[in-house]
Design a protein around this motif. Structure first.
Motif, PDB file in Angstrom:
ATOM      1  N   ALA A  52       0.822  -1.208   0.000  1.00 35.90           N
ATOM      2  CA  ALA A  52       0.000   0.000   0.000  1.00 35.90           C
ATOM      3  C   ALA A  52       0.856   1.259   0.000  1.00 35.90           C
ATOM      4  O   ALA A  52       1.930   1.313   0.601  1.00 35.90           O
ATOM      5  CB  ALA A  52      -0.916   0.004   1.220  1.00 35.90           C
ATOM      6  N   GLU A  53       0.342   2.287  -0.666  1.00 32.24           N
ATOM      7  CA  GLU A  53       0.947   3.613  -0.684  1.00 32.24           C
ATOM      8  C   GLU A  53      -0.178   4.634  -0.614  1.00 32.24           C
ATOM      9  O   GLU A  53      -1.301   4.359  -1.053  1.00 32.24           O
ATOM     10  CB  GLU A  53       1.733   3.851  -1.970  1.00 32.24           C
ATOM     11  N   ILE A  54       0.133   5.795  -0.074  1.00 36.15           N
ATOM     12  CA  ILE A  54      -0.818   6.903  -0.069  1.00 36.15           C
ATOM     13  C   ILE A  54      -0.081   8.134  -0.573  1.00 36.15           C
ATOM     14  O   ILE A  54       1.020   8.434  -0.118  1.00 36.15           O
ATOM     15  CB  ILE A  54      -1.409   7.155   1.331  1.00 36.15           C
ATOM     16  N   TYR A  55      -0.705   8.827  -1.510  1.00 36.23           N
ATOM     17  CA  TYR A  55      -0.141  10.043  -2.097  1.00 36.23           C
ATOM     18  C   TYR A  55      -1.071  11.217  -1.821  1.00 36.23           C
ATOM     19  O   TYR A  55      -2.289  11.040  -1.738  1.00 36.23           O
ATOM     20  CB  TYR A  55      -0.011   9.894  -3.620  1.00 36.23           C
ATOM     21  N   SER A  56      -0.505  12.402  -1.708  1.00 40.07           N
ATOM     22  CA  SER A  56      -1.332  13.607  -1.656  1.00 40.07           C
ATOM     23  C   SER A  56      -1.144  14.365  -2.962  1.00 40.07           C
ATOM     24  O   SER A  56      -0.066  14.310  -3.579  1.00 40.07           O
ATOM     25  CB  SER A  56      -0.966  14.491  -0.462  1.00 40.07           C
ATOM     26  N   TYR A  57      -2.191  15.038  -3.392  1.00 38.97           N
ATOM     27  CA  TYR A  57      -2.181  15.839  -4.613  1.00 38.97           C
ATOM     28  C   TYR A  57      -3.000  17.102  -4.377  1.00 38.97           C
ATOM     29  O   TYR A  57      -3.846  17.143  -3.472  1.00 38.97           O
ATOM     30  CB  TYR A  57      -2.863  15.088  -5.768  1.00 38.97           C
ATOM     31  N   ASN A  58      -2.802  18.078  -5.222  1.00 30.84           N
ATOM     32  CA  ASN A  58      -3.720  19.217  -5.333  1.00 30.84           C
ATOM     33  C   ASN A  58      -4.616  18.900  -6.517  1.00 30.84           C
ATOM     34  O   ASN A  58      -4.128  18.684  -7.626  1.00 30.84           O
ATOM     35  CB  ASN A  58      -2.965  20.527  -5.581  1.00 30.84           C
ATOM     36  N   TYR A  59      -5.914  18.845  -6.271  1.00 29.70           N
ATOM     37  CA  TYR A  59      -6.875  18.499  -7.316  1.00 29.70           C
ATOM     38  C   TYR A  59      -8.091  19.393  -7.177  1.00 29.70           C
ATOM     39  O   TYR A  59      -8.726  19.423  -6.117  1.00 29.70           O
ATOM     40  CB  TYR A  59      -7.265  17.025  -7.183  1.00 29.70           C
ATOM     41  N   LYS A  60      -8.352  20.137  -8.215  1.00 26.98           N
ATOM     42  CA  LYS A  60      -9.487  21.062  -8.245  1.00 26.98           C
ATOM     43  C   LYS A  60      -9.490  21.993  -7.034  1.00 26.98           C
ATOM     44  O   LYS A  60     -10.511  22.230  -6.398  1.00 26.98           O
ATOM     45  CB  LYS A  60     -10.806  20.301  -8.354  1.00 26.98           C
ATOM     46  N   GLY A  61      -8.303  22.516  -6.706  1.00 29.07           N
ATOM     47  CA  GLY A  61      -8.187  23.519  -5.656  1.00 29.07           C
ATOM     48  C   GLY A  61      -8.151  23.009  -4.235  1.00 29.07           C
ATOM     49  O   GLY A  61      -8.241  23.794  -3.300  1.00 29.07           O
ATOM     50  N   ARG A  62      -8.018  21.718  -4.039  1.00 24.41           N
ATOM     51  CA  ARG A  62      -7.961  21.199  -2.667  1.00 24.41           C
ATOM     52  C   ARG A  62      -6.975  20.047  -2.569  1.00 24.41           C
ATOM     53  O   ARG A  62      -6.613  19.434  -3.568  1.00 24.41           O
ATOM     54  CB  ARG A  62      -9.335  20.780  -2.189  1.00 24.41           C
ATOM     55  N   THR A  63      -6.553  19.762  -1.357  1.00 20.86           N
ATOM     56  CA  THR A  63      -5.663  18.638  -1.107  1.00 20.86           C
ATOM     57  C   THR A  63      -6.490  17.366  -1.040  1.00 20.86           C
ATOM     58  O   THR A  63      -7.502  17.306  -0.344  1.00 20.86           O
ATOM     59  CB  THR A  63      -4.894  18.823   0.216  1.00 20.86           C
ATOM     60  N   ILE A  67      -5.124   6.567  -2.848  1.00 23.83           N
ATOM     61  CA  ILE A  67      -4.642   5.238  -2.487  1.00 23.83           C
ATOM     62  C   ILE A  67      -4.788   4.374  -3.734  1.00 23.83           C
ATOM     63  O   ILE A  67      -5.910   4.055  -4.143  1.00 23.83           O
ATOM     64  CB  ILE A  67      -5.438   4.640  -1.310  1.00 23.83           C
ATOM     65  N   PRO A  68      -3.666   4.027  -4.370  1.00 24.39           N
ATOM     66  CA  PRO A  68      -3.743   3.235  -5.604  1.00 24.39           C
ATOM     67  C   PRO A  68      -4.427   1.893  -5.390  1.00 24.39           C
ATOM     68  O   PRO A  68      -4.452   1.359  -4.288  1.00 24.39           O
ATOM     69  CB  PRO A  68      -2.262   3.028  -5.976  1.00 24.39           C
ATOM     70  N   GLN A  69      -4.940   1.382  -6.491  1.00 23.67           N
ATOM     71  CA  GLN A  69      -5.587   0.074  -6.439  1.00 23.67           C
ATOM     72  C   GLN A  69      -4.596  -0.983  -6.001  1.00 23.67           C
ATOM     73  O   GLN A  69      -3.395  -0.822  -6.163  1.00 23.67           O
ATOM     74  CB  GLN A  69      -6.149  -0.290  -7.802  1.00 23.67           C
ATOM     75  N   CYS A  71      -4.280  -5.261  -6.114  1.00 24.97           N
ATOM     76  CA  CYS A  71      -4.791  -6.563  -6.504  1.00 24.97           C
ATOM     77  C   CYS A  71      -6.038  -6.511  -7.388  1.00 24.97           C
ATOM     78  O   CYS A  71      -6.923  -5.683  -7.202  1.00 24.97           O
ATOM     79  CB  CYS A  71      -5.077  -7.417  -5.272  1.00 24.97           C
ATOM     80  N   CYS A  72      -6.014  -7.344  -8.311  1.00 23.40           N
ATOM     81  CA  CYS A  72      -7.178  -7.741  -9.097  1.00 23.40           C
ATOM     82  C   CYS A  72      -8.070  -6.586  -9.533  1.00 23.40           C
ATOM     83  O   CYS A  72      -7.615  -5.642 -10.141  1.00 23.40           O
ATOM     84  CB  CYS A  72      -7.962  -8.786  -8.330  1.00 23.40           C
ATOM     85  N   ASP A  73      -9.336  -6.635  -9.177  1.00 23.20           N
ATOM     86  CA  ASP A  73     -10.308  -5.651  -9.642  1.00 23.20           C
ATOM     87  C   ASP A  73     -10.692  -4.639  -8.575  1.00 23.20           C
ATOM     88  O   ASP A  73     -11.756  -4.026  -8.653  1.00 23.20           O
ATOM     89  CB  ASP A  73     -11.570  -6.378 -10.120  1.00 23.20           C
ATOM     90  N   ILE A  74      -9.841  -4.453  -7.588  1.00 20.73           N
ATOM     91  CA  ILE A  74     -10.146  -3.508  -6.521  1.00 20.73           C
ATOM     92  C   ILE A  74      -9.838  -2.094  -7.006  1.00 20.73           C
ATOM     93  O   ILE A  74      -8.722  -1.816  -7.436  1.00 20.73           O
ATOM     94  CB  ILE A  74      -9.338  -3.842  -5.248  1.00 20.73           C
ATOM     95  N   PRO A  75     -10.798  -1.172  -6.969  1.00 21.68           N
ATOM     96  CA  PRO A  75     -10.543   0.190  -7.451  1.00 21.68           C
ATOM     97  C   PRO A  75      -9.697   1.004  -6.474  1.00 21.68           C
ATOM     98  O   PRO A  75      -9.631   0.707  -5.283  1.00 21.68           O
ATOM     99  CB  PRO A  75     -11.941   0.778  -7.583  1.00 21.68           C
ATOM    100  N   SER A  76      -9.059   2.035  -7.008  1.00 20.89           N
ATOM    101  CA  SER A  76      -8.313   2.970  -6.169  1.00 20.89           C
ATOM    102  C   SER A  76      -9.296   3.835  -5.393  1.00 20.89           C
ATOM    103  O   SER A  76     -10.505   3.801  -5.645  1.00 20.89           O
ATOM    104  CB  SER A  76      -7.422   3.857  -7.038  1.00 20.89           C
TER     105      SER A  76
END
Length: 119
Positions: A52-63, A67-69, A71-76
């Motif tokens: 597991a990894e967790i990333y922070s981003y600025n997206y549409k003006g907010r933090t 959490i990336p997907q 295994c298999c068909d599990i969505p992010s």
């Protein structure tokens, strides 16, 4: 002077790799409590593949926190700083997430690794 140089080499040789933030670094970084709770939840599970990894981003003006997907068909997961679910940018059966934020990977800025499971 040569002793300072030798001491510096010794210190460099004994430093641990800090490329991936460890738990102590996460606490010092001041991430939201709910993200720390999510980390604790992930750590109570078997190690993901990939880890597991967790990333922070600025997206549409907010933090936001991504959490990336795993295994298999599990969505992010993409959440805001209060862990309110925003969308699933990728993953799932077709690989394209839930379609609610198809622009995430092209518009998100300043991505940084917040935490990585190093177990």
């Amino acid at each position: 002077m040569k002793y300072v140089f030798l001491l510096s080499l010794l210190l460099l040789a004994t430093c641990e790799n800090t490329d991936a933030p460890n738990d102590e670094m996460v606490k010092l970084a001041g991430i939201p409590e709910c993200i720390q709770a999510r980390i604790d939840e992930i750590k109570s599970e078997p190690v993901w593949n990939p880890p597991a990894e967790i990333y922070s981003y600025n997206y549409k003006g907010r933090t936001v926190y991504y959490i990336p997907q795993h295994c298999c068909d599990i969505p992010s997961e993409l959440t805001d700083a209060r862990c309110n679910y925003i969308c699933s940018p990728d993953g799932g059966i077709a690989g394209g997430g839930d379609g609610r934020c198809a622009d995430f990977f092209t518009t998100a800025k300043n991505g940084r690794l917040v935490w990585k499971d190093n177990r």
